[in-house]
Write a protein that holds these residues in place. Sequence first.
Motif, PDB file in Angstrom:
ATOM      1  N   LEU A 257      39.226  40.274  40.005  1.00 38.23           N
ATOM      2  CA  LEU A 257      39.841  38.968  39.818  1.00 38.23           C
ATOM      3  C   LEU A 257      39.881  38.139  41.089  1.00 38.23           C
ATOM      4  CD1 LEU A 257      43.031  39.381  37.576  1.00 38.23           C
ATOM      5  CD2 LEU A 257      41.048  37.968  37.105  1.00 38.23           C
ATOM      6  N   THR A 258      39.569  38.744  42.216  1.00 43.63           N
ATOM      7  CA  THR A 258      39.875  38.136  43.508  1.00 43.63           C
ATOM      8  C   THR A 258      39.202  36.793  43.703  1.00 43.63           C
ATOM      9  OG1 THR A 258      40.114  40.349  44.431  1.00 43.63           O
ATOM     10  CG2 THR A 258      39.914  38.517  45.979  1.00 43.63           C
TER      11      THR A 258
ATOM     12  N   ILE B 229      44.798  34.555  35.232  1.00 43.52           N
ATOM     13  CA  ILE B 229      44.971  33.776  36.455  1.00 43.52           C
ATOM     14  C   ILE B 229      46.059  32.707  36.337  1.00 43.52           C
ATOM     15  CG2 ILE B 229      43.806  32.106  37.962  1.00 43.52           C
ATOM     16  CD1 ILE B 229      41.352  33.889  37.837  1.00 43.52           C
TER      17      ILE B 229
ATOM     18  N   ASP C 285      47.837  42.629  45.727  1.00 43.81           N
ATOM     19  CA  ASP C 285      47.339  43.308  44.532  1.00 43.81           C
ATOM     20  C   ASP C 285      47.398  44.810  44.783  1.00 43.81           C
ATOM     21  OD1 ASP C 285      46.032  44.278  42.318  1.00 43.81           O
ATOM     22  OD2 ASP C 285      44.406  42.820  42.391  1.00 43.81           O
TER      23      ASP C 285
ATOM     24  N   VAL D  52      45.290  36.670  49.785  1.00 44.01           N
ATOM     25  CA  VAL D  52      45.246  37.795  48.856  1.00 44.01           C
ATOM     26  C   VAL D  52      44.987  39.066  49.655  1.00 44.01           C
ATOM     27  CG1 VAL D  52      44.074  38.845  46.875  1.00 44.01           C
ATOM     28  CG2 VAL D  52      44.386  36.357  46.964  1.00 44.01           C
TER      29      VAL D  52
ATOM     30  N   SER E 255      40.869  29.432  42.202  1.00 38.10           N
ATOM     31  CA  SER E 255      41.877  28.705  41.418  1.00 38.10           C
ATOM     32  C   SER E 255      43.020  28.238  42.314  1.00 38.10           C
ATOM     33  CB  SER E 255      42.413  29.610  40.308  1.00 38.10           C
ATOM     34  OG  SER E 255      41.390  29.953  39.395  1.00 38.10           O
ATOM     35  N   MET E 256      43.429  29.060  43.270  1.00 37.92           N
ATOM     36  CA  MET E 256      44.496  28.657  44.183  1.00 37.92           C
ATOM     37  C   MET E 256      44.035  27.507  45.072  1.00 37.92           C
ATOM     38  SD  MET E 256      46.542  32.183  45.182  1.00 37.92           S
ATOM     39  CE  MET E 256      45.137  32.990  45.964  1.00 37.92           C
TER      40      MET E 256
ATOM     41  N   LEU F 118      40.574  34.102  41.478  1.00 30.82           N
ATOM     42  CA  LEU F 118      41.958  33.795  41.829  1.00 30.82           C
ATOM     43  C   LEU F 118      42.011  32.905  43.060  1.00 30.82           C
ATOM     44  CD1 LEU F 118      44.999  34.150  41.517  1.00 30.82           C
ATOM     45  CD2 LEU F 118      44.819  36.312  42.767  1.00 30.82           C
TER      46      LEU F 118
ATOM     47  N   ILE G  15      49.366  34.312  37.046  1.00 28.61           N
ATOM     48  CA  ILE G  15      49.550  34.627  38.466  1.00 28.61           C
ATOM     49  C   ILE G  15      49.858  33.358  39.255  1.00 28.61           C
ATOM     50  CG2 ILE G  15      48.465  35.619  40.507  1.00 28.61           C
ATOM     51  CD1 ILE G  15      46.682  37.261  38.573  1.00 28.61           C
ATOM     52  N   LEU G  16      49.138  32.283  38.971  1.00 27.01           N
ATOM     53  CA  LEU G  16      49.375  31.028  39.679  1.00 27.01           C
ATOM     54  C   LEU G  16      50.784  30.513  39.436  1.00 27.01           C
ATOM     55  CD1 LEU G  16      46.017  29.087  39.137  1.00 27.01           C
ATOM     56  CD2 LEU G  16      46.755  30.372  41.142  1.00 27.01           C
TER      57      LEU G  16
ATOM     58  N   ASP H  49      40.093  36.757  32.348  1.00 29.02           N
ATOM     59  CA  ASP H  49      40.510  36.078  33.577  1.00 29.02           C
ATOM     60  C   ASP H  49      41.134  34.718  33.279  1.00 29.02           C
ATOM     61  OD1 ASP H  49      37.640  35.624  32.817  1.00 29.02           O
ATOM     62  OD2 ASP H  49      37.825  34.039  34.329  1.00 29.02           O
TER      63      ASP H  49
END
Length: 222
Positions: free
Chosen positions: A44-45, A19, A36, A61, A51-52, A48, A22-23, A15
Motif C-alpha cells: 500500500l505504501t 487508503i 505500518d 511512512v 494520496s497524502m 498511500l 487511513i487518510l 486500496d
Amino acid sequence: MTSYLTAVLWMLGMDKRLIPIILQAVRESGADTVLDLAAGAGGLTDALVQSMEAEGLTTRVMLADLFPNQDALRDAAAHPRVEAILEPQDARDVPTDRTGLRLMVNAFHHLKPDDARAVLESAHAAKQPIVILELVGRDLPWMLSMVLMPLLITLSSPLWKPFRLTHLFFTWVVPVLQGLIAFDGVVSCLRVYDEDDLAELTQGLESFTWRVERPTLIPPLV
C-alpha cells in the motif's frame, strides 16, 4: 505469500477503500508519521504516499513487520518519505520513540486474543492512535470466494512484486503455494474478530475513542 497478498489487493481494488480510511485517521489525529506494523511487502505504501501528497499532507511512512520481507521493504523505501525498519518489530512492544499513527492491515486476525489485546494496550499506553483494517471476514461470500483462490494464485503469480522465478516455480511447476495460501485464507476468515470481540478487547481502555466500522463490499470488507 505477502507478495501474493499485495498483488490481489490491487487486483480487487481494495486500496481504494483502505487508503481513504487511513487518510481520515491521519487528518483526525494530526500524526506526522504512519507506522505500518504489519507492512508485509509494503504493497500500500506507494499509493498511500501519493494520496497524502495529493492532499497536501507531509506525513512520513515507516514500514515494519515481525517477520520483515527485507527485499520488498527496501524497494518500498525508495521514496524519500518512506523508511523501512529491517529488524523484527513486535507490534505488542513498540519503542516509545516510534510515535505516530499505528497501522495494521490484514494482520490483526493472526493474533491470539492476549496478543491482540497487547497490541491495543501498547498503543493506549503510548497515547498513539491506531488503525486496524481487515480484508476478510466470517461472512459466507468471503468463505465462498476462497474456492477461487487457487486459480487466482496461479494466474497472478507473474505479477507479484518483486518478481522472482521462485514465484512461478512454486505455482506452476511445483504448485504448493496454492494450497498454503488458500489454507491461510480460510483460516483468516474464521479468525477475524467481529464487533463484539473488538468491544471486549478494548474494555478498560476508555481514554481512547474506539470506532468500529464495517463498509459494505462484495465480498465484504470487514
